[in-house]
Structure formats: C-alpha cells, structure tokens
Design a protein around this motif. Structure first.
Motif, PDB file in Angstrom:
ATOM      1  N   ASN A 247       0.808  -1.225   0.000  1.00  0.00           N
ATOM      2  CA  ASN A 247       0.000   0.000   0.000  1.00  0.00           C
ATOM      3  C   ASN A 247       0.839   1.271   0.000  1.00  0.00           C
ATOM      4  OD1 ASN A 247      -2.229  -1.573  -0.087  1.00  0.00           O
ATOM      5  ND2 ASN A 247      -2.906  -1.180   2.016  1.00  0.00           N
TER       6      ASN A 247
ATOM      7  N   ARG B 221     -17.178   0.422  -2.015  1.00  0.00           N
ATOM      8  CA  ARG B 221     -15.917   1.138  -2.211  1.00  0.00           C
ATOM      9  C   ARG B 221     -15.980   2.219  -3.284  1.00  0.00           C
ATOM     10  NH1 ARG B 221     -10.947  -2.969  -1.457  1.00  0.00           N
ATOM     11  NH2 ARG B 221      -9.942  -1.100  -0.702  1.00  0.00           N
ATOM     12  N   PRO B 222     -16.733   3.244  -3.031  1.00  0.00           N
ATOM     13  CA  PRO B 222     -16.846   4.328  -4.007  1.00  0.00           C
ATOM     14  C   PRO B 222     -15.562   5.172  -4.079  1.00  0.00           C
ATOM     15  CG  PRO B 222     -18.003   4.907  -1.990  1.00  0.00           C
ATOM     16  CD  PRO B 222     -17.489   3.508  -1.804  1.00  0.00           C
ATOM     17  N   VAL B 223     -15.497   6.048  -5.103  1.00  0.00           N
ATOM     18  CA  VAL B 223     -14.345   6.949  -5.224  1.00  0.00           C
ATOM     19  C   VAL B 223     -14.810   8.409  -5.284  1.00  0.00           C
ATOM     20  CG1 VAL B 223     -12.693   5.321  -6.227  1.00  0.00           C
ATOM     21  CG2 VAL B 223     -14.285   6.527  -7.726  1.00  0.00           C
ATOM     22  N   ASN B 224     -16.024   8.655  -4.729  1.00  0.00           N
ATOM     23  CA  ASN B 224     -16.587  10.006  -4.792  1.00  0.00           C
ATOM     24  C   ASN B 224     -15.688  11.058  -4.146  1.00  0.00           C
ATOM     25  OD1 ASN B 224     -17.430   8.429  -2.428  1.00  0.00           O
ATOM     26  ND2 ASN B 224     -18.479  10.289  -1.781  1.00  0.00           N
ATOM     27  N   LEU B 225     -14.975  10.681  -3.085  1.00  0.00           N
ATOM     28  CA  LEU B 225     -14.156  11.684  -2.396  1.00  0.00           C
ATOM     29  C   LEU B 225     -12.938  12.079  -3.228  1.00  0.00           C
ATOM     30  CD1 LEU B 225     -14.450  10.153   1.187  1.00  0.00           C
ATOM     31  CD2 LEU B 225     -15.638  12.169   0.298  1.00  0.00           C
TER      32      LEU B 225
ATOM     33  N   THR C  45     -10.226   8.368   4.010  1.00  0.00           N
ATOM     34  CA  THR C  45      -9.921   7.473   2.892  1.00  0.00           C
ATOM     35  C   THR C  45      -8.425   7.499   2.605  1.00  0.00           C
ATOM     36  OG1 THR C  45     -10.067   7.288   0.472  1.00  0.00           O
ATOM     37  CG2 THR C  45     -10.895   9.325   1.414  1.00  0.00           C
ATOM     38  N   VAL C  46      -7.832   6.329   2.519  1.00  0.00           N
ATOM     39  CA  VAL C  46      -6.383   6.238   2.360  1.00  0.00           C
ATOM     40  C   VAL C  46      -5.985   6.657   0.946  1.00  0.00           C
ATOM     41  CG1 VAL C  46      -4.383   4.706   2.431  1.00  0.00           C
ATOM     42  CG2 VAL C  46      -6.217   4.442   4.113  1.00  0.00           C
ATOM     43  N   THR C  47      -6.480   5.946  -0.074  1.00  0.00           N
ATOM     44  CA  THR C  47      -6.080   6.303  -1.441  1.00  0.00           C
ATOM     45  C   THR C  47      -6.657   7.663  -1.836  1.00  0.00           C
ATOM     46  OG1 THR C  47      -7.856   4.907  -2.264  1.00  0.00           O
ATOM     47  CG2 THR C  47      -5.654   3.977  -2.334  1.00  0.00           C
TER      48      THR C  47
ATOM     49  N   ASP D 105      -7.202  -4.388   7.497  1.00  0.00           N
ATOM     50  CA  ASP D 105      -6.433  -5.392   6.751  1.00  0.00           C
ATOM     51  C   ASP D 105      -5.862  -6.495   7.654  1.00  0.00           C
ATOM     52  OD1 ASP D 105      -6.986  -4.153   4.381  1.00  0.00           O
ATOM     53  OD2 ASP D 105      -5.018  -3.237   4.115  1.00  0.00           O
TER      54      ASP D 105
ATOM     55  N   VAL E 244     -14.797  -0.323   8.926  1.00  0.00           N
ATOM     56  CA  VAL E 244     -14.265   0.381   7.746  1.00  0.00           C
ATOM     57  C   VAL E 244     -14.994  -0.036   6.470  1.00  0.00           C
ATOM     58  CG1 VAL E 244     -12.197   0.865   6.371  1.00  0.00           C
ATOM     59  CG2 VAL E 244     -12.014   0.641   8.854  1.00  0.00           C
TER      60      VAL E 244
HETATM   61  C1  UD1 Z   1      -6.801   1.360   1.349  1.00  0.00           C
HETATM   62  C2  UD1 Z   1      -5.894   0.168   1.267  1.00  0.00           C
HETATM   63  C3  UD1 Z   1      -6.624  -1.095   1.736  1.00  0.00           C
HETATM   64  C4  UD1 Z   1      -7.222  -0.868   3.118  1.00  0.00           C
HETATM   65  C5  UD1 Z   1      -8.037   0.419   3.168  1.00  0.00           C
HETATM   66  C6  UD1 Z   1      -8.502   0.779   4.565  1.00  0.00           C
HETATM   67  C7  UD1 Z   1      -4.426   0.749  -0.554  1.00  0.00           C
HETATM   68  C8  UD1 Z   1      -3.981   0.499  -1.945  1.00  0.00           C
HETATM   69  N1  UD1 Z   1      -5.445   0.010  -0.103  1.00  0.00           N
HETATM   70  O1  UD1 Z   1      -7.895   1.133   0.457  1.00  0.00           O
HETATM   71  O2  UD1 Z   1      -5.696  -2.162   1.780  1.00  0.00           O
HETATM   72  O3  UD1 Z   1      -8.073  -1.953   3.446  1.00  0.00           O
HETATM   73  O4  UD1 Z   1      -7.258   1.525   2.682  1.00  0.00           O
HETATM   74  O5  UD1 Z   1      -7.424   0.846   5.439  1.00  0.00           O
HETATM   75  O6  UD1 Z   1      -3.843   1.549   0.150  1.00  0.00           O
HETATM   76  N2  UD1 Z   1     -14.867   5.713   0.819  1.00  0.00           N
HETATM   77  C9  UD1 Z   1     -15.884   6.510   0.354  1.00  0.00           C
HETATM   78  N3  UD1 Z   1     -15.638   7.341  -0.704  1.00  0.00           N
HETATM   79  C10 UD1 Z   1     -14.416   7.432  -1.301  1.00  0.00           C
HETATM   80  C11 UD1 Z   1     -13.382   6.638  -0.814  1.00  0.00           C
HETATM   81  C12 UD1 Z   1     -13.629   5.777   0.254  1.00  0.00           C
HETATM   82  O7  UD1 Z   1     -17.000   6.465   0.868  1.00  0.00           O
HETATM   83  O8  UD1 Z   1     -14.258   8.200  -2.248  1.00  0.00           O
HETATM   84  C13 UD1 Z   1     -15.100   4.781   1.959  1.00  0.00           C
HETATM   85  C14 UD1 Z   1     -14.943   3.322   1.556  1.00  0.00           C
HETATM   86  O9  UD1 Z   1     -16.107   2.797   0.990  1.00  0.00           O
HETATM   87  C15 UD1 Z   1     -14.591   2.673   2.880  1.00  0.00           C
HETATM   88  C16 UD1 Z   1     -13.796   3.772   3.595  1.00  0.00           C
HETATM   89  O10 UD1 Z   1     -14.093   4.971   2.915  1.00  0.00           O
HETATM   90  O11 UD1 Z   1     -15.745   2.391   3.614  1.00  0.00           O
HETATM   91  C17 UD1 Z   1     -12.299   3.564   3.608  1.00  0.00           C
HETATM   92  O12 UD1 Z   1     -11.846   3.280   2.302  1.00  0.00           O
HETATM   93  P1  UD1 Z   1     -10.418   3.762   1.769  1.00  0.00           P
HETATM   94  O13 UD1 Z   1      -9.575   4.212   2.908  1.00  0.00           O
HETATM   95  O14 UD1 Z   1     -10.643   4.717   0.657  1.00  0.00           O
HETATM   96  O15 UD1 Z   1      -9.837   2.426   1.190  1.00  0.00           O
HETATM   97  P2  UD1 Z   1      -8.828   2.340   0.000  1.00  0.00           P
HETATM   98  O16 UD1 Z   1      -8.019   3.594  -0.046  1.00  0.00           O
HETATM   99  O17 UD1 Z   1      -9.526   1.886  -1.213  1.00  0.00           O
END
Ligand code: UD1
Length: 420
Positions: free
Chosen positions: A23, A122-126, A163-165, A306, A328
C-alpha cells in the motif's frame, strides 16, 4: 490459476524477512508521474499489483527499468497517453491513484471506474469531489472518469470519511497546484507518510502527513528522486498472527514495529511475549494456546481492517469468546463462512462477528475471496488437522510476496500447484 496445499504441522519457528509495503509502493509508483524526470524506487515487493501498476505506467508511455535487487526506475518524461483502461483497473482498484498525478501534471486523465477486492461498494466520490475542488473538470462517461484541468488551484478539502487512497490522490494532485491546499480528516496511515516523504524528496512542500490535517504548498515542478519503500506492516502482522495461532516462536526482520503498535498490543493481550528492536520483532507463545481478544477496526492509528481476517483465525482457535467489529468496510466477512467449514464457531450479525474459540480446526477445501481473507485461510490451514486446499490464490499473489516460500522457511508444509 494456482492452488495451495497446506498441512498443519505444529508451531512455526524461525526468522522471516518482510517486503516493501504494497500500500506504499502503489501510490509511490503513481507519484513518479508527477516528476519531470526519472525516479528510482527500491525495496519494491514482487507482487501482482506491482506488475499491474508497472504495466499501467508502461501503457502511459513511461520508460521502466528493473534491476534484480527489487529496484525500479521510472522515467515519465516520454508519457504520451493518459488513460488507465478497464482491463488493468478492474484487477486493481489502486489504479485510481494515477488520476491525481495525471490531472495535476498533464491536465488530463481517463481512468476506468475501479474493480479490485469485492469488499463492499468502495466508491471513489471523495477522490472526484476533491479534484473538482482543486479545479478539475470531471465527468463520468462510459464507465470512465474523464478529467481535464488547467493548472490546479489549492483549496481546503474536508473529507467526509477517512480514505487512504483518496488522501493520497489529493495529496499528489496538490503538490503541483497553485497556492496552498489543506486536507482535513486526512488518512494518517504510515503509507501516506511514506508517500509524503517521497514527494518531499521530489521537491514538494508538505507538512502534517501522519496527522489528520495535511498542508501542501504547491510548487511549479517536481524532480525525480530515489526512495526506499517502507516495510509492509500488514505482512508483518500476518506472520506474527500465524506464529501466535500455531503457538510458535518467530522473529520478523526488516520491519518497523512502531507502525503496528495496536496489533502488537492485541497479540500481547492474547498471551504472546514480544521482544522488539527498531527494525525487528520476535513473538513467542511459549507453547501456549492464545486467549481470545476483542477487535474493532478503524482507520490508523486504530486496529487495521487489513488485519481483521487474520485475527478472526486467531480467535477461532483461542481460549474464550470474542467479538470482532468491522467499521471500515461493509461485506468484509467473506472468510467467515470458509472458516466455519474448517470447524470455527462463529456467528455474523451485521458488522460484528462473535467467535467461540475451539481447540482445533479441521482441514477442508476453501476458496480465497479477497486479499487479506486469503491470508487468513492460510493461517487457518496451518493450525488445522489434516490437509487444506486454498483455491483462487491469485488474490494472495496480489499482495504477498512469495508467501508459501516464507511460510516454508518457518517450517510450514505448504505447496503450490496448478489448479485446472
Ligand atoms: C486502502 C488500502 C486497503 C485498506 C483500506 C482501509 C491501498 C492500496 N489500499 O484502500 O488495503 O483496506 O485503505 O485501510 O492503500 N470511501 C468513500 N468514498 C471514497 C473513498 C472511500 O465512501 O471516495 C469509503 C470506503 O467505501 C470505505 C472507507 O471509505 O468504507 C475507507 O476506504 P479507503 O480508505 O478509501 O480504502 P482504500 O483507499 O480503497
């Protein structure tokens, strides 16, 4: 497709070396796109997700040079394409990480909406809202995120959810924006900190990475830089849980124990003796059965989602009753039905699993569903009587480097075979 054949044969013993963090390396490889010239990234783990990312960078037109000591040079100066196509993105959600760098550096990007692990919506709206707030024009068309922008402009970004990514995408984009960006409710994961370290070496001006508020002062350009990827805290935790569940004694090397404090605390609570130095940690169960521990997952610095599946296995064979709460992700309990087929006594109610520890599990054919769930099935197989076959191990290969070799070094009986 391969399968793993595993026969439980007692306590794990010995030393194991940890690879660079999946990650961390994925956002760092994406961040190489921001520079005017080449970066050399070392301690790159040999994982399918890394191969996918390199294929993606290659398609964009980057020159990639790999050396055999886990080092990759990425030269983005020949980029001539700005599209992350569905075939690549569907196998790896983290492909979304090229969106921020491409828009910030080249003013355009087309990224397919992601696939990846089937753990919740797992949306990407943010990611999208944040880039819009920085001035990008983004449309969703034909399953693609299509973004265009002139130079981005710094802004205050308050994220609704951690959100991490998402944090990483916006952090990367902000480095080249005009003026200041403040990311509020930012993810504090060590991988965000490692990315910020690399960006800073490239010339970015960042403060507050590792806290909930990150400040970025945009610069006109970034230069390629060398960077060594931080060790994988989840791989570290996985081997320690395997040692604890099998009542073994294992020393984990080339890691950063301070990045998994909460996990180490939970292992201690389950009865493990832990000794640690700056870059190693040793776990000894003194031959005892682990005790059940309650877990609630949450963003860093709390207990990592994780590591949830692996602790389900620890609790499955522990003394006593426990509760595991997943806050999460929705739908991240797919391993539970497989563990129950191996004799675990578990009950799911919404986002909570109740576990009654049993003294033994029994080998069975099981199916890997997502990345960390798959690792938990291997750990379960190591403590089970008889043989377990784990199918669909491509999930494991996305995120664990040579996992069966590493387990074999610790005395496990584990073989990989083609599964036709
Ligand atoms: C990253 C990690 C993954 C880990 C997760 C949580 C990487 C490549 N992957 O995934 O291994 O399990 O963090 O620690 O680093 N969400 C929204 N909108 C968004 C983005 C996220 O609602 O635009 C929500 C997701 O649905 C989830 C929460 O936020 O419920 C956390 O997700 P996020 O931290 O974004 O996970 P990833 O970055 O995909």
């Amino acid at each position: 497709m391969d399968k793993l054949l595993i026969t439980g044969n007692g306590p794990l013993q010995g030393d194991v070396r940890i690879s660079g963090a999946k990650n961390a390396v994925l956002p760092i490889l994406a961040a190489t796109l921001l520079a005017n010239n080449a970066s050399t990234i070392s301690n790159v783990p040999h994982l399918n997700d890394v191969t996918t990312t390199m294929a993606l960078l290659g398609r964009l037109g980057c020159q990639l040079t790999m050396t055999d000591n886990m080092q990759v040079e990425v030269d983005p100066s020949s980029i001539n394409d700005y599209t992350a196509a569905y075939e690549l993105v569907r196998t790896m959600r983290a492909s979304i990480l090229v969106l921020g760098p491409l828009v910030a550096r080249y003013g355009q990007a087309q990224v397919s909406l992601p696939g990846g692990c089937a753990i919740g919506a797992r949306p990407v709206n943010l990611h999208i809202d944040g880039l819009r707030a920085l001035g990008a024009d983004i449309r969703i068309e034909d399953g693609y995120i299509r973004a265009r922008a002139g130079r981005l402009k710094g802004a205050r970004l308050a994220l609704d959810t951690v959100t991490v990514t998402g944090t990483e995408n916006l952090l990367m984009a902000a480095t080249l924006a005009r003026g200041e960006t403040v990311i509020e409710n930012a993810a504090r994961e060590p991988e965000v900190v490692d990315l910020a370290r690399y960006l800073t070496r490239m010339g970015a001006q960042i403060s507050g990475a590792g806290t909930g508020t990150i400040h970025v002062q945009g610069v006109d350009e970034l230069q390629g830089a060398p960077h060594r990827v931080v060790p994988d805290r989840i791989e570290t935790g996985t081997f320690l849980v395997a040692a604890a569940a099998t009542r073994g004694k294992v020393r984990v090397l080339d890691t950063v124990p301070e990045n998994l404090t909460v996990v180490l605390d939970k292992l201690r609570e389950s009865g493990a003796s832990l000794t640690q130095g700056e870059d190693w940690v040793e776990l000894d169960m003194n031959g005892e059965r682990p005790r059940a521990v309650n877990i609630t997952t949450a963003p860093f610095p709390d207990f990592p989602t994780d590591m949830q599946a692996q602790f389900c296995v620890l609790n499955a064979v522990a003394e006593g009753k426990s509760r595991i709460v997943e806050t999460v992700f929705e739908n991240r309990f797919m391993h539970i039905s497989e563990l129950m087929r191996m004799g675990a006594a578990m009950d799911i109610d919404g986002n909570t699993v109740t576990v009654n520890g049993v003294s033994r599990l029994k080998g069975a054919p099981v199916m890997a569903t997502d990345l960390r769930a798959s690792a938990s099935l291997i750990v379960a197989a190591l403590v089970a009587d008889g043989e377990t076959t784990v199918r669909r191990v491509y999930h494991i290969d996305r995120g664990y480097e040579r996992i069966e070799e590493k387990f074999r070094q610790l005395g496990a009986q584990i073989e990989r075979e083609p599964d036709n």
